[in-house]
Scaffold this motif. Sequence first.
Motif, PDB file in Angstrom:
ATOM      1  N   LYS A 241      83.943 -10.250  78.119  1.00  0.00           N
ATOM      2  CA  LYS A 241      84.941  -9.255  78.487  1.00  0.00           C
ATOM      3  C   LYS A 241      84.257  -7.959  78.880  1.00  0.00           C
ATOM      4  O   LYS A 241      83.328  -7.509  78.211  1.00  0.00           O
ATOM      5  CB  LYS A 241      85.901  -9.007  77.329  1.00  0.00           C
ATOM      6  CG  LYS A 241      87.059  -8.090  77.694  1.00  0.00           C
ATOM      7  CD  LYS A 241      88.063  -7.973  76.559  1.00  0.00           C
ATOM      8  CE  LYS A 241      89.226  -7.073  76.956  1.00  0.00           C
ATOM      9  NZ  LYS A 241      90.236  -6.949  75.880  1.00  0.00           N
ATOM     10  N   SER A 245      87.701  -2.286  81.186  1.00  0.00           N
ATOM     11  CA  SER A 245      88.991  -2.634  81.783  1.00  0.00           C
ATOM     12  C   SER A 245      90.077  -1.711  81.242  1.00  0.00           C
ATOM     13  O   SER A 245      90.122  -1.417  80.043  1.00  0.00           O
ATOM     14  CB  SER A 245      89.325  -4.092  81.462  1.00  0.00           C
ATOM     15  OG  SER A 245      88.375  -4.936  82.036  1.00  0.00           O
ATOM     16  N   SER A 248      95.266  -4.815  79.516  1.00  0.00           N
ATOM     17  CA  SER A 248      95.211  -6.269  79.426  1.00  0.00           C
ATOM     18  C   SER A 248      95.764  -6.922  80.671  1.00  0.00           C
ATOM     19  O   SER A 248      95.446  -8.074  80.984  1.00  0.00           O
ATOM     20  CB  SER A 248      95.987  -6.747  78.187  1.00  0.00           C
ATOM     21  OG  SER A 248      97.344  -6.319  78.274  1.00  0.00           O
ATOM     22  N   SER A 251      92.742  -7.150  83.017  1.00  0.00           N
ATOM     23  CA  SER A 251      91.510  -7.345  82.270  1.00  0.00           C
ATOM     24  C   SER A 251      90.467  -8.023  83.148  1.00  0.00           C
ATOM     25  O   SER A 251      90.748  -9.013  83.819  1.00  0.00           O
ATOM     26  CB  SER A 251      91.789  -8.185  81.029  1.00  0.00           C
ATOM     27  OG  SER A 251      90.599  -8.407  80.318  1.00  0.00           O
TER      28      SER A 251
END
Length: 289
Positions: A241, A245, A248, A251
Amino acid sequence: MIRIAIPNKGRLHEPTISIFNDAGLHISGGAESRKLFAKTTDPEISILFARAADIPEYVQDGAADVGVTGLDLITERGADVETLLDLGFGKANLVLAVPEDSEFQGPQDLEGKKVATEFPVITGQYFEKLGVNVEVIKVTGACEMTPHVGIADAIVDISSSGTTLMINRLKAIDRAFSSTVYLIANKESLKTKEKILDIKTALESVLNAKRRRYLMMNVPESSLQAVKEVLPGMSGPTVMKVESSKSSEDSILAVHAVVDADLIFTIVNKLKKVGARDILVVPIERIMP
């Protein structure tokens, strides 16, 4: 101490030096072909510079524990050595060639004829396998001239591009043998010196890396499955990840994978179409099995 015999000059010299350097076994003064011996970065491994044609016998007799030379020379000498690894360079073919104006169309047409070559063992094996009886004449040079001066009806000689054959008004009518450069070892040394296998592994890691590329890209999470379907990685992609970002909903994931170099053009275009961006293609130095 392990002694490695490598070609002292010619077309195999520089590629051999290069692959050992890439494997981390840097050779001191490797470009100086007049030297007989050299050290490497490993104090237990030294280099012997020798004629490529002599290396199979040196390794067989134990003058060297390991050697690098062409498969054609190994086969021609009938050397009792262990072939460890095809190094993939130094590709060459031994071709059966006849004068351009000859009526011979294939090896069967040479029944009872004379064939000149610097490789009488390989040539004899080639015709024996075909069931064609010929008289093999061993020469040590200027093989291309023998059909034109009445010494032979055909030749078996090394050809890479075919230019030499064309210059000498010859045409290839069959391939008698294909050769690349191999890593070979003395059979007794292989039993007692474990580091020989370490040398093989190091060179193999370089070869594996040359055939692969490392891909890095940013991928929206919603596109991850589509990207995975495109990537034929060694054991699946690594997914991480990206902490920067914003939310969500958008993301972003960092996806890394190792892929075959020959597939890069096609894969990169497919990845872009399914949403990957900021794609990096990076060469790999070594891949250890």
